[in-house]
Design a protein around this motif. Structure first.
Motif, PDB file in Angstrom:
ATOM      1  N   ARG A  67     -61.935  61.471 -92.895  1.00 54.79           N
ATOM      2  CA  ARG A  67     -60.764  60.936 -93.288  1.00 54.79           C
ATOM      3  C   ARG A  67     -60.233  61.610 -94.407  1.00 54.79           C
ATOM      4  O   ARG A  67     -59.103  61.697 -94.608  1.00 54.79           O
ATOM      5  N   ARG A  71     -56.104  63.070 -94.460  1.00 49.43           N
ATOM      6  CA  ARG A  71     -55.174  62.765 -95.477  1.00 49.43           C
ATOM      7  C   ARG A  71     -54.895  64.209 -96.344  1.00 49.43           C
ATOM      8  O   ARG A  71     -53.404  64.039 -96.630  1.00 49.43           O
ATOM      9  N   ARG A  81     -50.381  60.850 -89.210  1.00 46.70           N
ATOM     10  CA  ARG A  81     -51.537  60.696 -90.228  1.00 46.70           C
ATOM     11  C   ARG A  81     -51.993  59.266 -90.448  1.00 46.70           C
ATOM     12  O   ARG A  81     -53.023  58.956 -90.330  1.00 46.70           O
ATOM     13  N   LEU A  85     -55.467  57.383 -89.408  1.00 45.19           N
ATOM     14  CA  LEU A  85     -56.179  56.854 -90.592  1.00 45.19           C
ATOM     15  C   LEU A  85     -56.477  55.486 -90.330  1.00 45.19           C
ATOM     16  O   LEU A  85     -57.583  54.923 -90.695  1.00 45.19           O
TER      17      LEU A  85
END
Length: 709
Positions: A67, A71, A81, A85
């Motif tokens: 994660r 990011r 993205r 996520l």
């Protein structure tokens, strides 16, 4: 380079983690997904071995690192993205739900959990097999705890702790900051709160206190349900970007549905809903109807049954103080306060908690959805507005804020100018005051409708009633089994014998009618009525304060007595219409209800006052106990719904959730309209009270037999 003739050893090419792209990243996620499934399966089977715990910790570490990598990766698009996520968040949710099954797994999600040597070794092997060079191991930096150790926190439900320990996977994003507040210019130094309040006393001019609302974009809700146009207008306003509402529609106009669908339009989830205890269960039920794809959870007591992953959290004012700590850090994007006049006294604990929560939400999420719902924004005087305005973020203790201050500045007026008061009133209304009366939207709503209000009985009464219902079911099963055993073998049918079930129910009903001893369907419904008396009276009192006169119907004298005691304690004037009164005494009570502004509720016997009365001065009726027939129920409603009534009539039917009461209500509804069809020439047989009683026993026995099989 290997020498000629020498066997060349196997080599592996690895890439640093910060250079991982494309297939490597997908491989990591595939490994994470596969490992989560394996751990989840083991937890479901109750086989959480040390090896499973090690794999669980490794996948939690990989998920956290993946994660962070996504990011920080700026090579792809923002949409890409976000999609990555979102998938990782799905993994995290599954991981956290799995952890709830085993306390050993749950502890491994903690930021300060010790990483075992076995976990370090397994993690290195996984990364190496993927062709990824493991980073040198070092102590991870301390992460801020998502839930503060605020001294006011009383309890944190275990399910919420599970969500907390899933961090950073599901951590609320508090990085956004609210927009800057307006800087007063022309109005600097002016005292503005009193003039704003006075503007509603001095500058009304008969103009409705309702902001301009857009035309509905659609009248369809989830599952094909139809919204009324006035409801769809508020939803359209939320979809257009409006985020604060004082929704002051009269009772019966569907404020609950408007709030839930406005939250959907504003994507204001997770959503916190603070309500009186009498409507807590109904909010969860309405959520299931209007936004069925959103999980709703109700906070009871210390929250042992709370679903920490729910989208909608419903809590009553009475237990708000126990949960204020974790509520403040949960990451709510919206908050609804039902019967918002409950917070009018800003010195009360519940008001302070509500205001504190709205402050926290506004400080951590820009432009959250805040809705205050009340049919009575003013109880005593104009100052009652202040707490609601402060909850909505329009003002603080001393001055207007943000958009309201900007709007007042833009008028170019000060309180010394003659035109200030109507302009100021308009500025406040435009912040989000919405007020419609039944008569204003009469074309939208049926002239007569029944709205069910499910209530949870208190622990002691609820347990007693459910135990009595189980005892009645056991007696029916025993009677059924005895009759079955006495049959000839040739008469035995496969599975549950529906004909015998109906016979047993008929025998039970005959015995119950002939004898008053023992628990039976009649005594059960009376006990349920007694347990509902308090919640039903509380709701009638709320209606009386917000919508004017209310007719309260009950079948039993003790239920009427309990309701009248409740009204007396709350300072609600009432008249009492019973079967044992003389004609003159009865008429005196009727006249008091019809003509005296201080008499807000007529407490009526369902059998004695259900016919022959004209109570059209009220458009709201509370049915505290169920009738045995739809016709009896209709007769009671028609005391208000009759010629001369100028407003649509709403009958609020109080239903005890998870009891025989719910089953009786369904049966009455299923048989509704038979009388009308019979009058229209139908050959269908009309329903009687015995039919409903018999069918209730049939359903109770059928369910008990199915549960035992």
């Amino acid at each position: 380079m290997a020498r000629p003739g020498q066997r060349q050893g196997r080599t592996r090419r690895t890439a640093p983690r910060n250079e991982r792209r494309g297939r490597g990243a997908n491989d990591v996620r595939s490994v994470i997904a596969r490992a989560i499934r394996e751990v989840e399966t083991a937890a479901q089977r109750g086989r959480v071995t040390p090896a499973v715990r090690t794999k669980f910790q490794v996948v939690a570490l990989l998920l956290r690192e993946e994660r962070e990598r996504v990011r920080a990766d700026e090579t792809g698009s923002a949409a890409s993205r976000a999609d990555q996520l979102k998938r990782l968040d799905g993994f995290a949710t599954t991981l956290a739900r799995t952890a709830v099954r085993d306390s050993g797994l749950l502890s491994l999600l903690s930021e300060d959990a010790v990483v075992s040597e076995a976990a370090r070794s397994m993690k290195r092997e996984m990364l190496t097999d993927l062709g990824i060079e493991p980073e040198p191991e070092e102590e991870p930096p301390a992460q801020p705890a998502v839930f503060s150790a605020a001294p006011e926190r009383r309890v944190v439900p275990q399910s919420v702790i599970s969500r907390q320990l899933a961090n950073p996977f599901l951590a609320p994003d508090f990085s956004a900051t609210p927009p800057p507040q307006a800087r007063p210019r022309r109005l600097v130094g002016w005292e503005l709160l009193d003039p704003l309040l006075n503007s509603f006393e001095r500058a009304g001019g008969g103009v409705p206190a309702c902001m301009p609302l857009p035309a509905p974009s659609s009248l369809q809700a989830a599952g094909g349900r139809q919204l009324m146009p006035h409801q769809a207008q508020v939803v359209a306003a939320a979809a257009a970007g409006h985020r604060t509402f004082l929704l002051a529609d009269e009772p019966g106009l569907g404020k609950t549905a408007q709030a839930l669908l406005a939250a959907e339009a504003a994507n204001a989830y997770p959503l916190l809903v603070v309500v009186p205890s009498v409507v807590k269960t109904n909010w969860a039920r309405e959520a299931g109807i209007w936004v069925p794809h959103r999980a709703a959870t109700v906070v009871h007591g210390n929250g042992e049954t709370v679903d920490g992953f729910a989208d909608i959290v419903v809590v009553n004012y009475e237990v708000l103080d126990r949960h204020i700590g974790w509520f403040g850090d949960f990451g709510f994007r919206g908050m609804v306060v039902d019967e918002a006049h409950f917070i009018k006294n800003k010195t009360s604990q519940r008001s302070q908690h509500v205001l504190e929560l709205s402050d926290r939400i506004r400080s951590r999420f820009p432009r959250p959805l805040l809705m205050a719902l009340t049919g009575t924004p003013l109880i005593n005087d104009i100052d009652d507005f202040l707490a609601i305005w402060q909850f909505l973020g329009w003002i603080d203790e001393s001055k207007p804020l943000g958009d309201l201050m900007n709007a007042l500045e833009e008028t170019g007026l000060t309180p010394a100018d003659p035109g200030f008061y109507p302009a100021a009133r308009g500025c406040v209304i435009d912040q989000g005051i919405v007020r419609r009366r039944k008569v204003d939207v009469a074309a939208d709503i049926p002239a007569r409708r029944i709205a069910d209000l499910p209530v949870e009985l208190d622990d002691k009464a609820g347990r007693s009633i459910r135990a009595a219902e189980q005892e009645l079911a056991r007696r029916l099963v025993k009677r059924y089994e005895s009759a079955l055993a006495a049959r000839e073998s040739a008469d035995v049918v496969e599975g549950v014998d529906a004909d015998l079930v109906r016979k047993v129910a008929r025998w039970e009903l005959k015995d119950a009618t002939a004898s008053a001893t023992g628990e039976n369907v009649f005594s059960m419904m009376r006990r349920i009525g007694q347990a509902k008396a308090g919640p039903a009276a509380d709701y009638a009192a709320q209606l009386a304060r917000s919508a004017g006169k209310v007719v309260f119907f009950a079948k039993h004298v003790d239920v009427m007595d309990a309701a009248e005691e409740s009204f007396s304690r709350q300072g609600i004037g009432f008249s009492s219409i019973r079967g044992d009164q003389t004609p003159s005494a009865r008429q005196k009570q009727i006249d008091a209800f019809v003509t005296d502004p201080g008499v807000a509720v007529a407490v009526c016997s369902l059998t004695a006052a259900g016919v022959g009365l004209n109570l059209q001065v009220a458009s709201n009726i509370v049915l505290a106990e169920l009738s045995w027939t739809d016709a009896e129920q209709t007769q009671a409603i028609d005391r208000s719904h009759r010629i001369g009534q100028t407003e649509p009539v709403t009958a609020w039917r109080i239903i005890a959730a998870q009891t025989l009461d719910s089953r009786i209500a369904e049966l009455i509804d299923s048989k509704a309209g038979l009388a009308a069809r019979a009058l229209d020439g139908s050959d269908e047989e009309m329903s009687s009270s015995a039919d409903v009683q018999h069918e209730a026993l049939v359903a109770l026995l059928t369910d008990a037999l199915a549960a035992a099989s």
